[in-house]
Scaffold this active site. Structure first.
Site, PDB file in Angstrom:
ATOM      1  N   ASP A 420       0.826  -1.203   0.000  1.00 60.05           N
ATOM      2  CA  ASP A 420       0.000   0.000   0.000  1.00 60.05           C
ATOM      3  C   ASP A 420       0.864   1.258   0.000  1.00 60.05           C
ATOM      4  OD1 ASP A 420      -2.691   1.280   0.448  1.00 60.05           O
ATOM      5  OD2 ASP A 420      -1.683   1.968   2.266  1.00 60.05           O
ATOM      6  N   GLU A 473       1.127  -0.590  -5.185  1.00 60.07           N
ATOM      7  CA  GLU A 473       0.176   0.485  -5.442  1.00 60.07           C
ATOM      8  C   GLU A 473       1.012   1.760  -5.536  1.00 60.07           C
ATOM      9  OE1 GLU A 473      -3.408   3.140  -3.545  1.00 60.07           O
ATOM     10  OE2 GLU A 473      -1.900   2.191  -2.298  1.00 60.07           O
TER      11      GLU A 473
END
Length: 741
Positions: A420, A473
């Site tokens: 993330d 990401e």
């Protein structure tokens, strides 16, 4: 001659006043130098114990339980001293106001952690840290118990506390292992399931009780205690899956991911109307058949590591090694993963090495100093999320996060990690204005420590957990995210294609009458589609915070919204790149996602929603079966434009090629106007089968199409030797394949 004190105890048995005073005030840095057995210089031992509130203490022989001696209470209440004529293993028989306790003496044990463990931890390269630090159920000298170990180098004193000692930090102060800053103690006879925390004395006083950063299990939020957990003992049945996993994760293989939030995918309602989240085993029974029916190859779970605030969706987590107690035990989670693997479904976890919340029971100011975070808020505080940023330049923190990744991949057989917020890690000035950030040692904006960590992470994962994936990401134009570290890249297997997502959604949100003016938004992604190995993500972030659900982003009336959604999904599945779709999008949920409520399953009584779900299932089937749609995702020769410039009609046409030269034709009409007699060039003559029509009646479309098959004509167009004359349905995508034989 040394006179006895008023209790009859030889004064040599009592520590110096300064040591005793520090022990009583719970400020002694080396309690093992005072407590437990110590030579008397004559072949015997003095035995000391500090047991506040104890009424009496006796020593028993460990082998047969006979009484060896009585420990006398000194002038200091709770401090007991006795003598053994010769050293031997003993037990403490403690008389409390509430009863009697017999146990081994925690201070009779020597150093526990091996020097190599401590060295590897300090170096930031301990690959199995979750079996080293934290609460380890173990046996020492034949005695069952729990070894606690925690890193707090700047603490003046650390104690483990729990219900087993009345949460009294005076009872079990720990031993400091220099120079690593790790504190340790073995507490005999403790069992899995006991809860605990650490009481830490910092430079300026006692800190709030801290949860264990290395906890393997936790109590159910809002409680914040750690829980003793035995090493995962689970009988896995997924060897076939693990052996085939590397091939399934090859860049030429189909990869179709269903992203979900475990707590809100589906819930159970009781007679009083209250909703209950399923545990892992219940979820497996319901989710796995659904995912199999839809044909996804993998699921991706939003963070399931323990997190204090459910509204963070798991992204503000504090237990990097413990699955949340919300859905069951660690064994329950292992059973869920195992069941997925037996059904040939891979499991990817969202993993957060970028930042952590400021909760006082967590990592923030863990030992009274900025230990896990940067000390300077310009480096260590994330303004967007009000969180703290891991100081990955510190070797112990680097190793802590590296060990977390390996823990999930190796202990829980996880197939991949989706990292993330990588962009926030790469840049020191991420979301900061001038003067609000600290340059690196070269004066630049790159976060060199985070870059080094990410490269090391990907190299170590490839070595230690072969066949698994690490997906980034990453939302910027940072070069080489999915390039190997040997070639200067970050080493990820895949990168989320945020540019494709933003551009394509902006295009779809336009009224079809205006799409000709935004034609490039749907085609521009093909300019850079092979600059990285991409995943096309329609994630949870796109259906929250006022962005509308995926179907509600679409323009037009109800019919057009569904047609647009079906066309968009078909376009996505035929575009180069692996696929990711968030739960609820597969059947066109109208509401934005709400983590406190289950998906709107009642919508499945309506044909349009059933049609979208059926389309997704067919897209996944065709995607898996047709090599042209996945084999050459990372190769520009696997894609060929036929029509990319028909702005006035908003029509796109392209070929996808397999390794053996078999093509698929994709034609998209992004207006609500049917196009009859629309000519498209094709490379092969003969019959072309209509594999999919997103406007088909089975998907609740208008059923305009080409009767399932079209015969080519000898009319060259678009650089091809033959062509097809097609009926293009409104707001629809067609897929054709040359018919063999």
């Amino acid at each position: 001659m040394n006179a006895p004190d008023k209790t009859g105890t030889d004064r040599r048995a009592v520590p110096a006043a300064v040591d005793l005073d520090a022990l009583i005030r719970a400020e002694h840095r080396d309690p093992f130098s005072i407590l437990g057995p110590h030579d008397d210089g004559k072949g015997g031992q003095y035995v000391r114990a500090y047991l506040p509130a104890a009424l009496s203490v006796r020593l028993l022989a460990r082998d047969d339980g006979r009484e060896l001696a009585e420990l006398h209470m000194s002038d200091v209440p709770g401090f007991f001293v006795g003598h053994l004529e010769q050293p031997q293993p003993y037990l403490l028989k403690i008389n409390w106001a509430g009863g009697e306790q017999i146990t081994e003496d925690p201070y009779s044990y020597g150093p526990l952690l091996g020097e190599m463990d401590l060295y590897l931890f300090a170096e930031g390269n301990h690959r199995d840290l979750s079996s080293c630090l934290g609460a380890q159920v173990t046996s020492v000298d034949g005695v069952e118990g729990v070894r606690f170990a925690v890193w707090a180098p700047n603490a003046r004193r650390v104690s483990v506390v729990g219900s087993f000692n009345g949460w009294d930090g005076r009872r079990h102060p720990m031993r400091l292992r220099h120079p690593t800053g790790v504190w340790e103690i073995f507490v005999p006879r403790l069992q899995p399931g006991e809860v605990y925390k650490y009481e830490i004395l910092g430079a300026h006083g006692i800190l709030p009780l801290k949860s264990d950063p290395m906890a393997l299990a936790t109590t159910l939020p809002p409680d914040t205690a750690s829980k003793i957990s035995a090493p995962l003992k689970f009988e896995w049945h997924d060897q076939d899956w693990l052996q085939s996993r590397a091939g399934r994760h090859d860049v030429a293989a189909p990869l179709s991911i269903y992203e979900l939030h475990a707590g809100s995918w589906q819930m159970e309602q009781n007679d009083e109307g209250q909703w209950r989240q399923y545990n892992w085993r219940e979820l497996a029974d319901r989710l796995i058949p659904y995912v199999k029916e839809l044909g996804f190859t993998h699921i991706e779970l939003m963070p399931i590591m323990e997190h204090p605030f459910g509204g963070s969706w798991g992204y503000q987590l504090l237990a990097q090694f413990a699955p949340t107690a919300r859905y069951g035990s660690p064994e329950d989670f292992a059973a869920f993963v195992d069941a997925c693997h037996q059904a040939e479904i891979g499991v990817i976890l969202d993993w957060v090495p970028a930042h952590f919340p400021t909760d006082t029971h967590g990592l923030a100011q863990f030992d009274g100093t900025a230990l896990y975070e940067y000390a300077d808020p310009k480096e260590g505080f994330h303004q967007d999320w009000d969180t703290l940023i891991y100081n990955l330049g510190r070797t112990e923190v680097h190793g802590f996060m590296l060990a977390s990744a390996l823990h999930w991949l190796k202990h829980y057989h996880i197939d991949g990690l989706r990292v993330d917020a990588v962009a926030s890690m790469l840049y020191r000035d991420y979301s900061r204005k001038a003067g609000e950030w600290v340059p690196n040692r070269f004066g630049g904006r790159e976060n060199l420590e985070a870059i080094d960590f990410l490269r090391h992470l990907n190299d170590v994962v490839a070595l230690e957990a072969p066949g698994t994936m690490v997906i980034a990401e990453e939302s910027t134009a940072w070069p080489g995210v999915s390039e190997s570290t040997q070639k200067g890249g970050l080493g990820f297997n895949y990168k989320w294609n945020m540019g494709w997502m933003h551009d394509s959604l902006q295009y779809m949100e336009e009224d079809p009458i205006n799409r000709e003016h935004h034609h490039g938004k749907l085609s521009f992604s093909l300019v850079y589609a092979w600059s990285e190995r991409f995943v096309l993500p329609i994630s949870h972030d796109e259906v929250v915070h006022g962005k509308h659900s995926l179907i509600d982003k679409m323009p037009g009336d109800r019919w057009q919204k569904f047609a647009n959604l079906r066309a968009y999904l078909a376009f996505m599945w035929t575009h180069p790149g692996k696929k990711l779709l968030f739960m609820g999008c597969e059947f066109g949920q109208w509401r934005e996602w709400n983590h406190d409520e289950q998906l709107d399953w009642y919508l499945m009584q309506y044909a349009e929603h059933v049609g979208v779900k059926k389309l997704v299932g067919d897209l996944n089937r065709i995607y898996r079966e047709e090599k042209a749609l996945h084999q050459r995702d990372a190769d520009p020769t696997g894609f060929q434009w036929l029509i990319g410039d028909d702005k006035s009609n908003s029509v796109f046409a392209y070929l996808r090629w397999s390794n053996d030269g078999e093509p698929l034709l994709v034609v998209a009409n992004m207006t609500p106007v049917p196009r009859e007699g629309y000519r498209v060039g094709v490379p092969l003559q003969g019959a072309w089968t209509e594999l999919l029509n997103s406007d088909a009646e089975t998907y609740a479309g208008s059923n305009i199409g080409n009767g399932g098959e079209v015969i080519s004509e000898d009319e060259p167009v678009h650089g091809m030797s033959a062509s097809l004359t097609l009926n293009l349905p409104p707001l629809a995508v067609l897929i054709f394949k040359p018919k063999k034989g």
